[in-house]
Design a protein around this motif. Structure first.
Motif, PDB file in Angstrom:
ATOM      1  N   ASP A  63     -16.164  11.287 125.119  1.00  0.00           N
ATOM      2  CA  ASP A  63     -15.145  12.457 124.472  1.00  0.00           C
ATOM      3  C   ASP A  63     -13.882  11.863 124.515  1.00  0.00           C
ATOM      4  OD1 ASP A  63     -14.089  12.102 127.284  1.00  0.00           O
ATOM      5  OD2 ASP A  63     -15.684  13.472 127.808  1.00  0.00           O
ATOM      6  N   ASP A  64     -12.876  12.760 124.140  1.00  0.00           N
ATOM      7  CA  ASP A  64     -11.534  12.447 123.797  1.00  0.00           C
ATOM      8  C   ASP A  64     -10.628  12.636 124.975  1.00  0.00           C
ATOM      9  OD1 ASP A  64     -12.299  11.381 121.244  1.00  0.00           O
ATOM     10  OD2 ASP A  64     -12.031  13.237 120.346  1.00  0.00           O
ATOM     11  N   ARG A  65     -11.115  12.923 126.124  1.00  0.00           N
ATOM     12  CA  ARG A  65     -10.374  13.301 127.246  1.00  0.00           C
ATOM     13  C   ARG A  65      -9.339  12.102 127.747  1.00  0.00           C
ATOM     14  NH1 ARG A  65     -14.523  15.391 131.806  1.00  0.00           N
ATOM     15  NH2 ARG A  65     -15.546  13.370 131.008  1.00  0.00           N
ATOM     16  N   SER A  66      -8.236  12.228 128.079  1.00  0.00           N
ATOM     17  CA  SER A  66      -7.295  11.560 128.637  1.00  0.00           C
ATOM     18  C   SER A  66      -7.570  10.809 129.988  1.00  0.00           C
ATOM     19  CB  SER A  66      -5.956  12.009 128.773  1.00  0.00           C
ATOM     20  OG  SER A  66      -5.716  12.958 129.771  1.00  0.00           O
ATOM     21  N   ARG A  67      -6.928   9.660 130.441  1.00  0.00           N
ATOM     22  CA  ARG A  67      -7.244   8.930 131.610  1.00  0.00           C
ATOM     23  C   ARG A  67      -7.348  10.100 132.746  1.00  0.00           C
ATOM     24  NH1 ARG A  67      -6.702   3.736 133.924  1.00  0.00           N
ATOM     25  NH2 ARG A  67      -5.936   4.030 136.084  1.00  0.00           N
TER      26      ARG A  67
END
Length: 300
Positions: free
Chosen positions: A75-79
């Motif tokens: 997915d494109d979740r941030s750190r």
């Protein structure tokens, strides 16, 4: 077997006596350890010699599934969002799998014991558990193993009788120059600014002139599992030295622009404990609560 006048089968006296002895041996009041292989050898020895021991209870359901799910998610979740997902998953696992054991430990019979529920390893720490409690816990389906808590001994630093020249003859300490830290700062355009460095050591004296300027401060920047002190301190000065090497100002630190947070792992006798080490690890992982989203490293 004999049959009484009511038609209910009863045991012959010798058989009943043996059966009663067996029930007594398996009861929670038994003075011998359960035959289950869940109980560690070192803990067994301690219970036989001292009667009590500090224990770590490991759940059958490990953290592997949560770690795998976070690591393989596409997915494109941030750190920061991924860190929060990890924390949330481990907390859910903790609450789900530890609940039966904690229910036992919360009964009046064991209310006087010190208990810590640990989510990062899915374990439970109990201080001063006796043989009866260990036997009860070892028979629970959700328990994988029960081990005695290990102690961690820090090597004490040698104190030199020679005087120390407090005057600095160069802009940077020799070690900073030796590893070419200033050249690295120039190459990447940063001396650590924007990063947060976490330390697990003997604490840190946050009023020291070389590290007081970049202590992060605020919520969740210091944790003391031994004495629950509000402000950072150092029991033996070891941790302050390490913090200075990493982020100290005045030419002594490798990343003087970074902020620091710390957890105290040792008491004044240079002795730490396994449960405290796990709690310090939890403290560092939970740094995402501040939504910093930067690096957080530990010095063991």
């Amino acid at each position: 077997r004999d049959r009484d006048v009511t038609g209910v089968q009863t045991c012959a006296l010798p058989i009943c006596f043996v059966f009663a002895l067996l029930l007594f041996a398996l009861s929670p009041q038994s003075s011998s350890l359960s035959t289950t292989n869940k109980i560690g050898v070192r803990l067994s020895q301690t219970l036989h010699t001292k009667g009590r021991g500090n224990i770590l209870i490991s759940m059958s359901e490990t953290t592997d599934s949560v770690l795998q799910q976070v690591a393989t998610s596409n997915d494109d979740r941030s750190r920061t969002e991924r860190a929060w997902a990890l924390y949330s998953g481990l907390k859910d696992l903790q609450q789900r799998s530890q609940s039966p054991v904690l229910s036992v430990l919360n009964t009046p019979r064991f209310a006087s014991l010190k208990v810590r529920s640990l989510w990062i390893t899915n374990q439970i720490y109990v201080k001063g558990a006796d043989l009866n409690l260990v036997n009860i816990l070892s028979r629970m389906d959700g328990v994988a193993s029960i081990e005695e808590e290990r102690q961690i001994q820090l090597i004490q630093p040698e104190v030199s009788s020679a005087g120390v020249d407090a005057k600095r003859h160069a802009s940077f300490e020799w070690g900073v120059e030796k590893i070419q830290a200033p050249e690295a700062w120039a190459a990447i355009g940063s001396d650590g600014r924007g990063a947060v460095v976490g330390f697990i050591d003997t604490g840190a004296r946050y009023t020291h002139q070389d590290i007081r300027g970049n202590f992060r401060g605020g919520n969740h920047s210091w944790y003391d599992p031994f004495y629950q002190s509000e402000h950072p301190y150092d029991v033996v000065a070891h941790g302050t030295h390490v913090v200075g090497i990493a982020v100290g100002s005045g030419g002594i630190g490798v990343a003087p622009g970074a902020k620091w947070i710390a957890c105290n792992l040792f008491d004044e006798d240079f002795v730490g404990a396994e449960a405290a080490a796990i709690e310090c690890g939890q403290f560092l992982v939970r740094s995402e609560e501040r939504r910093v989203g930067k690096e957080c490293r530990s010095r063991w």
